[in-house]
Design a protein around this motif. Structure first.
Motif, PDB file in Angstrom:
ATOM      1  N   ARG A 132       0.892  -1.104   0.177  1.00 36.38           N
ATOM      2  CA  ARG A 132      -0.068   0.129   0.017  1.00 36.38           C
ATOM      3  C   ARG A 132       0.863   1.192  -0.030  1.00 36.38           C
ATOM      4  O   ARG A 132       1.953   1.323   0.505  1.00 36.38           O
ATOM      5  CB  ARG A 132      -0.959   0.123   1.193  1.00 36.38           C
ATOM      6  N   GLY A 133       0.447   2.302  -0.528  1.00 33.04           N
ATOM      7  CA  GLY A 133       0.842   3.554  -0.777  1.00 33.04           C
ATOM      8  C   GLY A 133       2.219   3.567  -1.587  1.00 33.04           C
ATOM      9  O   GLY A 133       2.631   2.546  -2.213  1.00 33.04           O
ATOM     10  N   SER A 134       2.966   4.596  -1.478  1.00 36.50           N
ATOM     11  CA  SER A 134       4.199   4.901  -2.361  1.00 36.50           C
ATOM     12  C   SER A 134       5.104   5.787  -1.769  1.00 36.50           C
ATOM     13  O   SER A 134       4.931   6.484  -0.780  1.00 36.50           O
ATOM     14  CB  SER A 134       3.696   5.319  -3.918  1.00 36.50           C
ATOM     15  N   GLY A 135       6.216   5.910  -2.123  1.00 30.78           N
ATOM     16  CA  GLY A 135       7.255   6.794  -1.727  1.00 30.78           C
ATOM     17  C   GLY A 135       7.308   6.458  -0.005  1.00 30.78           C
ATOM     18  O   GLY A 135       7.649   5.161   0.406  1.00 30.78           O
ATOM     19  N   THR A 136       7.534   7.466   0.590  1.00 24.22           N
ATOM     20  CA  THR A 136       7.720   7.444   2.109  1.00 24.22           C
ATOM     21  C   THR A 136       6.160   7.227   2.882  1.00 24.22           C
ATOM     22  O   THR A 136       6.097   7.004   3.979  1.00 24.22           O
ATOM     23  CB  THR A 136       8.155   8.521   2.622  1.00 24.22           C
ATOM     24  N   ASN A 137       5.133   6.676   2.007  1.00 22.85           N
ATOM     25  CA  ASN A 137       4.031   6.057   2.676  1.00 22.85           C
ATOM     26  C   ASN A 137       3.673   4.595   2.292  1.00 22.85           C
ATOM     27  O   ASN A 137       2.805   4.031   2.463  1.00 22.85           O
ATOM     28  CB  ASN A 137       2.794   7.136   1.977  1.00 22.85           C
ATOM     29  N   ARG A 138       4.947   4.012   1.642  1.00 23.07           N
ATOM     30  CA  ARG A 138       4.932   2.582   1.281  1.00 23.07           C
ATOM     31  C   ARG A 138       4.792   1.569   2.462  1.00 23.07           C
ATOM     32  O   ARG A 138       5.681   1.861   3.488  1.00 23.07           O
ATOM     33  CB  ARG A 138       5.718   2.325   0.451  1.00 23.07           C
ATOM     34  N   ARG A 139       4.208   0.665   2.577  1.00 23.07           N
ATOM     35  CA  ARG A 139       4.106  -0.408   3.635  1.00 23.07           C
ATOM     36  C   ARG A 139       3.630  -1.633   2.953  1.00 23.07           C
ATOM     37  O   ARG A 139       2.879  -1.932   2.119  1.00 23.07           O
ATOM     38  CB  ARG A 139       3.426   0.146   4.839  1.00 23.07           C
ATOM     39  N   SER A 167       2.506   4.950   8.074  1.00 23.29           N
ATOM     40  CA  SER A 167       1.510   3.977   7.841  1.00 23.29           C
ATOM     41  C   SER A 167       0.201   4.308   8.618  1.00 23.29           C
ATOM     42  O   SER A 167       0.261   5.231   9.164  1.00 23.29           O
ATOM     43  CB  SER A 167       2.133   2.806   8.563  1.00 23.29           C
ATOM     44  N   SER A 168      -0.778   3.536   7.975  1.00 19.72           N
ATOM     45  CA  SER A 168      -2.100   4.206   8.316  1.00 19.72           C
ATOM     46  C   SER A 168      -2.274   5.587   8.070  1.00 19.72           C
ATOM     47  O   SER A 168      -2.786   6.209   8.784  1.00 19.72           O
ATOM     48  CB  SER A 168      -2.496   3.870   9.931  1.00 19.72           C
ATOM     49  N   TYR A 169      -1.812   5.893   6.929  1.00 22.02           N
ATOM     50  CA  TYR A 169      -1.729   7.153   6.470  1.00 22.02           C
ATOM     51  C   TYR A 169      -2.182   7.257   5.030  1.00 22.02           C
ATOM     52  O   TYR A 169      -1.756   6.461   4.167  1.00 22.02           O
ATOM     53  CB  TYR A 169      -0.397   7.836   6.491  1.00 22.02           C
ATOM     54  N   PRO A 170      -2.913   8.229   4.552  1.00 20.87           N
ATOM     55  CA  PRO A 170      -3.448   9.459   5.187  1.00 20.87           C
ATOM     56  C   PRO A 170      -4.123   8.925   6.727  1.00 20.87           C
ATOM     57  O   PRO A 170      -4.726   7.845   6.575  1.00 20.87           O
ATOM     58  CB  PRO A 170      -4.386  10.347   4.649  1.00 20.87           C
ATOM     59  N   PRO A 171      -4.391   9.752   7.529  1.00 17.81           N
ATOM     60  CA  PRO A 171      -5.087   9.305   8.983  1.00 17.81           C
ATOM     61  C   PRO A 171      -6.738   8.801   8.447  1.00 17.81           C
ATOM     62  O   PRO A 171      -7.356   9.923   7.859  1.00 17.81           O
ATOM     63  CB  PRO A 171      -5.011  10.749   9.679  1.00 17.81           C
ATOM     64  N   HIS A 172      -6.785   7.996   9.087  1.00 21.86           N
ATOM     65  CA  HIS A 172      -8.248   7.316   8.801  1.00 21.86           C
ATOM     66  C   HIS A 172      -8.814   6.808  10.106  1.00 21.86           C
ATOM     67  O   HIS A 172      -8.063   6.792  11.164  1.00 21.86           O
ATOM     68  CB  HIS A 172      -8.236   6.214   7.926  1.00 21.86           C
ATOM     69  N   LYS A 173     -10.498   6.740  10.089  1.00 16.75           N
ATOM     70  CA  LYS A 173     -10.907   6.456  11.405  1.00 16.75           C
ATOM     71  C   LYS A 173     -11.918   5.320  10.792  1.00 16.75           C
ATOM     72  O   LYS A 173     -12.333   5.341   9.572  1.00 16.75           O
ATOM     73  CB  LYS A 173     -11.546   7.678  12.119  1.00 16.75           C
ATOM     74  N   HIS A 174     -12.336   4.471  11.845  1.00 16.40           N
ATOM     75  CA  HIS A 174     -13.645   3.659  11.366  1.00 16.40           C
ATOM     76  C   HIS A 174     -14.158   3.557  13.050  1.00 16.40           C
ATOM     77  O   HIS A 174     -14.217   2.538  13.685  1.00 16.40           O
ATOM     78  CB  HIS A 174     -13.111   2.244  11.357  1.00 16.40           C
ATOM     79  N   ASP A 175     -14.954   4.429  13.364  1.00 15.91           N
ATOM     80  CA  ASP A 175     -15.751   4.793  14.673  1.00 15.91           C
ATOM     81  C   ASP A 175     -17.173   5.056  14.548  1.00 15.91           C
ATOM     82  O   ASP A 175     -17.690   5.157  15.427  1.00 15.91           O
ATOM     83  CB  ASP A 175     -14.989   5.728  15.776  1.00 15.91           C
ATOM     84  N   ASP A 176     -17.754   5.168  13.295  1.00 18.06           N
ATOM     85  CA  ASP A 176     -19.167   5.406  13.299  1.00 18.06           C
ATOM     86  C   ASP A 176     -19.911   4.215  12.624  1.00 18.06           C
ATOM     87  O   ASP A 176     -19.552   3.764  11.456  1.00 18.06           O
ATOM     88  CB  ASP A 176     -19.354   6.502  12.151  1.00 18.06           C
ATOM     89  N   ASP A 177     -20.844   3.545  13.238  1.00 17.60           N
ATOM     90  CA  ASP A 177     -21.604   2.424  12.897  1.00 17.60           C
ATOM     91  C   ASP A 177     -22.646   2.905  11.837  1.00 17.60           C
ATOM     92  O   ASP A 177     -23.832   3.077  12.204  1.00 17.60           O
ATOM     93  CB  ASP A 177     -22.257   1.732  14.014  1.00 17.60           C
ATOM     94  N   ASN A 178     -22.175   3.191  10.615  1.00 18.54           N
ATOM     95  CA  ASN A 178     -23.061   3.941   9.433  1.00 18.54           C
ATOM     96  C   ASN A 178     -22.680   3.322   8.158  1.00 18.54           C
ATOM     97  O   ASN A 178     -22.309   3.903   7.149  1.00 18.54           O
ATOM     98  CB  ASN A 178     -22.423   5.500   9.535  1.00 18.54           C
TER      99      ASN A 178
END
Length: 269
Positions: A132-139, A167-178
């Motif tokens: 996932r990601g590229s450059g300095t966002n690769r993991r 990593s886990s970047y861009p910042p993301h969330k999963h806290d809304d049961d929607n």
């Protein structure tokens, strides 16, 4: 609210070096523990209303569940080896014993479950691997127990982030049961570093900043993510491994990027 950073310590009588329970975390779903076993040492558990995925982080073990036995589970010497782990899934209400063949480290990942699932081995070739990601966002992501595999609640993956990368970047969330816009999932991050004397940073924050913490993590620490965005940074010179365990009211991973930083994902797509 529980402290978001849980430090590892010396092994207890059950050879456990770090443990998170729903009660200690102040949430409902995810449980997590790491046990370090010597040659011939064992641990035994039975959880009436929780399923378990035993992830063999390093070494080799035998797993004897009430309904099946799995011998010589595991192969890698360390979590930074270039291979996915071996794992064993055990359904709720099924007792099991893990016995080490030499030094071994195992993670017990638990979440609510219903009796009826048969125990099974999950081999590395069943786990999808993606970059996932590229450059300095690769993991590198290894999907140990994704939603395409049978389980009641658990979602499990491990990630290798090279030193100097995010990593886990861009910042993301999963806290809304929607669902289908977003799902609500609690999450633990079990961190390891190479070399082990290093450190990494993880920020956990919400839109309203009712949570806004930046944590310096050492080798063996766990970060709790009850809600909010949760990016991770690995300093130059230190590769970062983390094992993610997620669970919530619905077994699906649907996340939302922080709107302030979503342009990063769009610009790299």
């Amino acid at each position: 609210m529980a402290d978001l950073l849980v430090r590892s310590g010396a092994p207890d009588r059950e050879h456990c070096v770090i443990r998170v329970t729903p009660e200690s975390a102040g949430w409902r779903y995810v449980g997590f523990a790491v046990h370090r076993l010597g040659e011939g040492e064992s641990l035994r558990q039975e959880l009436a209303d929780r399923e378990t995925c035993i992830v063999v982080l390093s070494g080799r073990v035998d797993v004897a569940a009430a309904d099946a036995t799995f011998e010589d589970v595991g192969e890698r010497a360390r979590v930074f080896d270039d291979t996915a782990p071996h794992a064993v899934y055990v359904g709720a209400g099924t007792s099991f014993t893990v016995t080490a063949r030499g030094a071994a480290e195992v993670a017990l990942c638990t979440a609510p479950g219903k009796p009826g699932h048969a125990s099974r081995r999950i081999s590395p070739d069943e786990m999808s691997v993606e970059e996932r990601g590229s450059g300095t966002n690769r993991r590198i992501v290894r999907n140990i127990l994704p939603e395409t595999m049978e389980a009641d609640s658990l979602l499990i993956a491990e990630v290798i982030t090279p030193g100097g990368n995010w990593s886990s970047y861009p910042p993301h969330k999963h806290d809304d049961d929607n669902v289908p816009q977003e799902s609500a999932l609690e999450e633990t991050y079990y961190h390891r570093l190479d070399p082990p004397q290093g450190f990494a940073f993880q920020r956990v924050y919400t839109d309203d900043r009712s949570i806004d913490e930046t944590l310096s993590v050492s080798d063996g620490d766990v970060v709790l993510v009850p809600r909010g965005y949760h990016p991770v940074g690995a300093p130059h010179g230190y590769d970062l491994y983390y094992l993610n365990v997620m669970a919530g009211p619905r077994r699906t991973w649907i996340f939302r990027n922080d709107p302030d930083h979503d342009w990063i994902a769009k610009s790299s797509s």
